[in-house]
Design a protein around this motif. Structure first.
Motif, short mmCIF file in Angstrom:
data_model
loop_
_atom_site.label_atom_id
_atom_site.label_comp_id
_atom_site.label_asym_id
_atom_site.label_seq_id
_atom_site.Cartn_x
_atom_site.Cartn_y
_atom_site.Cartn_z
N ASP A 5 32.40 16.95 -67.40
CA ASP A 5 33.05 18.25 -67.54
C ASP A 5 34.55 18.13 -67.71
O ASP A 5 35.17 18.94 -68.41
CB ASP A 5 32.73 19.13 -66.33
CG ASP A 5 31.30 19.65 -66.35
OD1 ASP A 5 30.63 19.49 -67.38
OD2 ASP A 5 30.86 20.21 -65.32
N VAL B 16 33.71 17.49 -72.69
CA VAL B 16 33.27 18.74 -73.31
C VAL B 16 34.16 19.11 -74.49
O VAL B 16 33.72 19.23 -75.63
CB VAL B 16 33.19 19.88 -72.29
CG1 VAL B 16 32.90 21.21 -72.98
CG2 VAL B 16 32.13 19.58 -71.24
N GLU B 17 35.44 19.32 -74.22
CA GLU B 17 36.35 19.76 -75.29
C GLU B 17 36.48 18.75 -76.43
O GLU B 17 36.48 19.15 -77.61
CB GLU B 17 37.73 20.09 -74.72
CG GLU B 17 37.82 21.45 -74.05
CD GLU B 17 37.29 21.46 -72.63
OE1 GLU B 17 37.24 22.55 -72.01
OE2 GLU B 17 36.91 20.37 -72.13
N GLU C 8 33.44 19.18 -78.70
CA GLU C 8 33.42 20.46 -79.41
C GLU C 8 34.54 20.53 -80.44
O GLU C 8 34.40 21.22 -81.46
CB GLU C 8 33.47 21.60 -78.41
CG GLU C 8 32.20 21.61 -77.54
CD GLU C 8 32.01 22.86 -76.71
OE1 GLU C 8 33.02 23.54 -76.43
OE2 GLU C 8 30.85 23.16 -76.36
N ARG D 43 28.47 21.14 -80.28
CA ARG D 43 28.46 22.22 -79.29
C ARG D 43 27.65 21.77 -78.09
O ARG D 43 26.48 21.37 -78.24
CB ARG D 43 27.87 23.50 -79.89
CG ARG D 43 28.00 24.73 -78.99
CD ARG D 43 27.42 25.95 -79.68
NE ARG D 43 28.11 26.21 -80.93
CZ ARG D 43 27.52 26.72 -82.02
NH1 ARG D 43 26.24 27.00 -82.02
NH2 ARG D 43 28.22 26.93 -83.11
N ARG E 276 23.07 19.20 -76.83
CA ARG E 276 24.18 19.44 -77.75
C ARG E 276 23.61 19.69 -79.13
O ARG E 276 22.50 19.27 -79.47
CB ARG E 276 25.19 18.30 -77.75
CG ARG E 276 24.72 16.99 -78.31
CD ARG E 276 25.84 15.96 -78.28
NE ARG E 276 25.32 14.61 -78.44
CZ ARG E 276 26.01 13.50 -78.23
NH1 ARG E 276 27.28 13.58 -77.85
NH2 ARG E 276 25.47 12.31 -78.39
N ASN F 248 24.07 32.27 -74.81
CA ASN F 248 25.17 31.45 -74.32
C ASN F 248 26.51 32.15 -74.49
O ASN F 248 26.76 32.82 -75.49
CB ASN F 248 25.22 30.12 -75.09
CG ASN F 248 24.21 29.12 -74.57
OD1 ASN F 248 23.26 29.48 -73.87
ND2 ASN F 248 24.40 27.87 -74.93
N ARG G 116 32.67 29.37 -75.50
CA ARG G 116 33.37 28.47 -74.59
C ARG G 116 34.62 29.11 -74.00
O ARG G 116 34.94 28.89 -72.83
CB ARG G 116 33.73 27.18 -75.34
CG ARG G 116 34.47 26.14 -74.49
CD ARG G 116 33.64 25.63 -73.33
NE ARG G 116 32.48 24.86 -73.76
CZ ARG G 116 31.52 24.44 -72.93
NH1 ARG G 116 31.59 24.71 -71.64
NH2 ARG G 116 30.49 23.75 -73.39
N ASP G 117 35.31 29.95 -74.76
CA ASP G 117 36.56 30.52 -74.23
C ASP G 117 36.32 31.55 -73.14
O ASP G 117 37.27 31.98 -72.48
CB ASP G 117 37.41 31.11 -75.36
CG ASP G 117 36.69 32.22 -76.12
OD1 ASP G 117 35.59 32.63 -75.72
OD2 ASP G 117 37.25 32.66 -77.15
N GLU H 44 34.00 30.89 -70.71
CA GLU H 44 33.39 30.14 -69.62
C GLU H 44 34.22 30.21 -68.34
O GLU H 44 33.68 30.38 -67.24
CB GLU H 44 33.21 28.68 -70.04
CG GLU H 44 32.80 27.74 -68.93
CD GLU H 44 33.47 26.39 -69.04
OE1 GLU H 44 33.76 25.80 -67.99
OE2 GLU H 44 33.69 25.93 -70.17
N ARG I 192 29.90 24.21 -65.93
CA ARG I 192 30.41 24.42 -67.29
C ARG I 192 29.32 24.67 -68.31
O ARG I 192 29.61 24.75 -69.51
CB ARG I 192 31.26 23.21 -67.72
CG ARG I 192 32.50 22.96 -66.84
CD ARG I 192 33.58 22.26 -67.62
NE ARG I 192 34.09 23.09 -68.71
CZ ARG I 192 34.94 22.66 -69.65
NH1 ARG I 192 35.33 21.40 -69.63
NH2 ARG I 192 35.34 23.46 -70.60
N LEU J 91 27.06 26.48 -70.74
CA LEU J 91 27.09 27.76 -71.44
C LEU J 91 25.74 28.47 -71.34
O LEU J 91 25.66 29.69 -71.47
CB LEU J 91 27.46 27.56 -72.90
CG LEU J 91 28.85 26.98 -73.16
CD1 LEU J 91 29.11 26.88 -74.65
CD2 LEU J 91 29.94 27.81 -72.48
#
Length: 242
Positions: free
Chosen positions: A27, A31-32, A35, A40, A58, A111, A114-115, A117, A237, A239
């Motif tokens: 995490d 993750v970032e 993505e 994803r 993913r 889901n 992400r922004d 979360e 974290r 989604l």
């Protein structure tokens, strides 16, 4: 959100007490960067019945994008720095199914982006992962039967179905990460608010005589082994959550 057509169901067998260390590292560091390359991270889960299992999904736009994204990530600085620590938590990371969506359900449509979360105070829910092992080339017919018969019964009993998937047969373009090839599967994710909600759903489903006498026996009879079921809870974290 761009539609993704390729999904990896990844189930890691970990060393004792390795799961929380892996989740924390994953995490914080992975993750970032994934993505940012077009992957994803749809969901991350603890297996309620196996304390040494980490499950995650993913997705990718297509197979070519998958090959390029994986090559970039696993040859890049993030994996070079943190990959050894991740691998040190694992006994095996090769239990991977390469999947594509089956008609009937838009995958992971519930889901969060992400922004959004970080705005959650908790991550509730119980995911039930179901894997059907089938005869070669039988997945499309099984998927049609499921969509037309099982899916309406499950939804009427109160399940939220987050995805139906079948085997993706394209060649693995990134063999450095093996996948289970030569298998034919149908996979579905169902989601419930909590364990009590899931138990209530199962009771309602069993009270449906069409389910118990016709639908489930036909599903079970088409599978080479008992349907594999895993009870999963989302990580902080993930989604995919309730």
């Amino acid at each position: 959100m761009d539609p993704h057509t390729i999904f990896e169901l990844r189930r890691y067998r970990l060393l004792p007490a390795g799961r929380e260390a892996l989740i924390s590292l994953f995490d914080r560091e992975f993750v970032e960067p994934q993505e940012a390359l077009g992957m994803r991270v749809e969901g991350e889960f603890r297996d309620l019945d196996d304390p040494d299992s980490f499950v995650w999904v993913r997705s990718f736009k297509d197979m070519q994008t998958r090959t390029e994204a994986l090559a970039s990530f696993y040859s890049g600085p993030i994996w070079k720095e943190h990959g050894p620590a991740a691998n040190a938590t694992m006994l095996n990371s090769d239990n991977v199914l390469l999947l594509k969506p089956a008609a009937g359900v838009l995958p992971f449509s519930h889901n969060l982006p992400r922004d959004r979360e970080v705005s959650r105070s908790e991550v509730p829910g119980l995911a039930i992962l179901n894997i059907c092992s089938l005869a070669p080339q039988a997945e499309e017919d099984f998927a049609r039967f499921f969509r037309d018969n099982a899916l309406p019964a499950m939804q009427a009993a109160g399940a939220r179905i987050d995805g139906l998937f079948i085997t993706e047969r394209s060649e693995n373009g990134f063999p450095r990460l093996p996948v289970r090839q030569g298998e034919t599967v149908f996979v579905w994710f169902e989601y419930h608010e909590d364990q009590n909600s899931a138990a209530g759903y199962q009771n309602r489903l069993r009270q449906n005589p069409i389910w118990t006498d016709e639908i489930y026996p036909q599903m079970d009879g088409r599978c080479w082994r008992r349907i594999e079921v895993a009870r999963l809870t989302p990580t902080s974290r993930s989604l995919c959550a309730w």
